[in-house]
Design an enzyme around this catalytic site. Structure first.
Site, mmCIF file in Angstrom:
data_model
loop_
_atom_site.group_PDB
_atom_site.id
_atom_site.type_symbol
_atom_site.label_atom_id
_atom_site.label_comp_id
_atom_site.label_asym_id
_atom_site.label_seq_id
_atom_site.Cartn_x
_atom_site.Cartn_y
_atom_site.Cartn_z
ATOM 1 N N CYS A 82 0.660 -1.286 -0.032
ATOM 2 C CA CYS A 82 0.009 -0.074 -0.017
ATOM 3 C C CYS A 82 0.909 1.083 -0.162
ATOM 4 C CB CYS A 82 -0.937 -0.085 1.165
ATOM 5 S SG CYS A 82 -2.337 1.175 1.035
ATOM 6 N N HIS A 177 -3.569 -5.056 0.470
ATOM 7 C CA HIS A 177 -3.140 -5.674 2.096
ATOM 8 C C HIS A 177 -3.045 -7.151 2.032
ATOM 9 C CE1 HIS A 177 -2.772 -1.569 4.029
ATOM 10 N NE2 HIS A 177 -3.611 -1.508 3.378
ATOM 11 N N GLU A 179 -1.653 -8.922 4.320
ATOM 12 C CA GLU A 179 -1.580 -9.125 5.856
ATOM 13 C C GLU A 179 -3.055 -9.319 6.420
ATOM 14 O OE1 GLU A 179 -1.092 -6.219 4.426
ATOM 15 O OE2 GLU A 179 -1.190 -4.540 5.931
#
Ligand code: XMP
Length: 521
Positions: A82, A177, A179
């Site tokens: 990002c 993202h 994660e």
């Protein structure tokens, strides 16, 4: 300890911790540091790879932070996520522009160029045979021109450069993202980065950790004595077990009964640590002191302060009886460290204020021993099991430092605490029996200082009300009330009203956080 290390530079995203957790789940050691660290710090850290985090997810202000130059000069692989992608693009000669449209939430990105990062990873293939990933995006700005040497890795219709890579240099970047769990292949993407691209050795396992930590504690402490305030919670229990394994009799644990504990908690702690593990454990019954100090106090914050202050006083008195103790052990874990580092650099926006009761003062003049400082909660639990603690203790719901003190609304009385303890034990017992205990993150009973009319047998009753509370959450910052089956709620209510004399009404709390909090005070 000689582990390969991934360095995660934090640009202030709320989800940076999740990057670290995913890397650790791949059994690779990593640390999170502020993006403001120096080039020298990075060189000394000797990272096996570097990950650049996102920035504030919800904030509209623009970040101007850059990664230290060393990041791109160390010759190790780098992954930008990002904002991390945007700064990588800018710093290496590409272009970033403000997006007219913010993209927030679910997106489908098309893969290009067969990079090592996304190799064999896709969620679906479209009619034309293109591979797609289902991901979670949150950004306003976007990369509009890649730096030299980069090729396109993925795209969406609104974000034509949603990922880029310079595989020669080992630089990869994604606008989404990986994660967060909403990105379905996110975990594998991060695993590919650390294991296949960085070639980090997956040697971060709790068995090894215990062996290394024991040696480290022995070396650190030598012949000194250590004291530890044991609360019975996961963190302090695992800290105690680990230090005990390292130095045995040199450790003394102090358990303070403040009169606001759960049913049989004191006996259980004594049984586990003193009887089963053979630890030196001092149990102090300070319930009279706590009750006296809390008499008539109704304000929640005032109650918290009194409980916190008295705990410190009692603990200090016990410490004074152990003049040979040079160390104070604490169950600080990695999220606490990240949170307080973040607070120092003001990178992440603070959502939750610290509620730790055990903030022991410097006046103890003890050196701090915090052997769990590097571990996430899941790792602490794994370590606890590894060290032989009972699973019920290691997987127990969290319990606030002020205990039942914040679950008895308004003024606290011993009589209320006794009723609440019994009601709470029934609720927990039934949750376990119905296999719901592990499906909720926290469950407890709240004592309401309200009397209502009931009827029992032929008689009229005029007794107290309690509320059941059960929530599901992954981070305790937001939470949903648990949709417990009616039968279960009915059974708990019946048992409480029949078995706990003094309670004639049970209600269920159906408020989410926000706007409510998990505890009632
Ligand atoms: P709230 O009520 O803020 O709770 O939604 C979030 C989590 O924090 C716990 N909590 C505390 N823990 N001391 C603690 O050690 C406190 O004063 C305290 N207040 C809330 C709460 O149990 C939940 O897990």
């Amino acid at each position: 300890m000689n582990h390969d290390r991934i360095l995660i530079l934090d640009f202030g995203s709320q989800v940076t911790q999740l990057i670290a957790r995913r890397v650790r789940e791949a059994h690779v050691y990593c640390e999170v540091h502020s993006c403001e660290v120096t080039d020298e710090f990075i060189r000394e850290f000797k990272p096996t790879g570097i990950i650049l985090s996102g920035s504030h997810m919800s904030a509209y202000e623009e970040s101007t932070d850059e990664a230290p130059k060393a990041v791109f000069e160390m010759g190790v692989p780098v992954l930008g996520i990002c904002y991390g992608m945007q700064t990588m693009a800018m710093q290496l000669g590409g272009k970033v522009e403000s997006g007219a449209q913010r993209e927030f939430g679910y997106a489908e990105v098309r893969e290009h160029g067969h990079t090592k990062l996304l190799e064999n990873l896709y969620d679906f293939i479209d009619d034309d045979g293109h591979n797609y990933l289902k991901v979670w995006m949150s950004h306003g700005d976007k990369v509009t021109q890649m730096p030299e040497g980069f090729k396109l890795m993925c795209s969406t219709p609104t974000c034509p450069i949603a990922g880029m890579a310079d595989e020669k240099r080992g630089f990869y970047a994604v606008q989404f993202h990986p994660e967060v769990t909403h990105t379905e292949k996110g975990r594998q993407i991060l695993e590919n980065f650390v294991l296949r691209i960085c070639k980090a050795n997956p040697d971060w396992v709790m068995g090894n950790f215990a062996v290394e930590a024991v040696e480290k504690i022995r070396a650190q402490v030598g012949e000194d004595e250590v004291i530890l305030g044991l609360s019975g919670g996961v963190d302090s229990s695992v800290t105690a077990a680990l230090i005990h394994k390292a130095i045995g009799e040199q450790l003394t644990c102090v358990f303070v009964d403040n009169g606001l504990l759960r049913l049989h908690e004191r006996e259980q702690v004594a049984q586990t640590f003193r009887e089963n593990m053979g630890m030196k454990l001092v149990v102090v019954d300070a319930s009279d002191r706590f009750m006296a100090a809390l008499d008539g106090v109704t304000d929640p914050e005032a109650k918290r302060k009194i409980i916190g202050r008295l705990f410190v006083e009692v603990f200090q008195e016990e410490a004074a009886k152990l003049p040979r103790a040079k160390w104070l052990a604490q169950g600080t874990i990695y999220p606490d460290v990240i949170e307080s580092n973040g607070a120092k650099t003001k990178k992440a926006q603070t959502i939750k204020s610290h509620h730790n009761v055990g903030g022991l003062p410097d006046t103890l003049h003890l050196k701090l021993l915090e052997p769990l400082r590097e571990l996430f909660k899941d790792e602490v639990r794994e370590l606890g099991i590894e060290l032989g603690l009972p699973a019920e203790m290691v997987y127990r719901h969290p319990f606030p430092g002020p205990g039942l003190g914040v679950r008895i609304l308004g003024a606290i009385k011993r009589e209320y605490a006794d009723l609440l303890r019994e009601a709470d034990a029934i609720f927990i017992e039934e949750l376990r029996a119905a296999d719901w205990y592990d499906k909720v993150s926290q469950a407890f009973v709240v004592f309401l200082p309200v009397k209502s009319v009931g009827v029992m047998g032929d008689g009229r009753t005029y007794d107290w009300v309690v509320s059941l509370r059960a929530v599901q959450t992954s981070d305790f910052m937001t939470a949903k009330w648990a949709h417990l089956p009616y039968e279960l709620l009915g059974k708990v209510s019946n048992r409480i009203i029949n078995e706990v004399k003094g309670i004639n009404r049970v209600v269920y709390d159906v408020s989410g956080k926000p706007p409510a909090t998990i505890e009632w005070e």
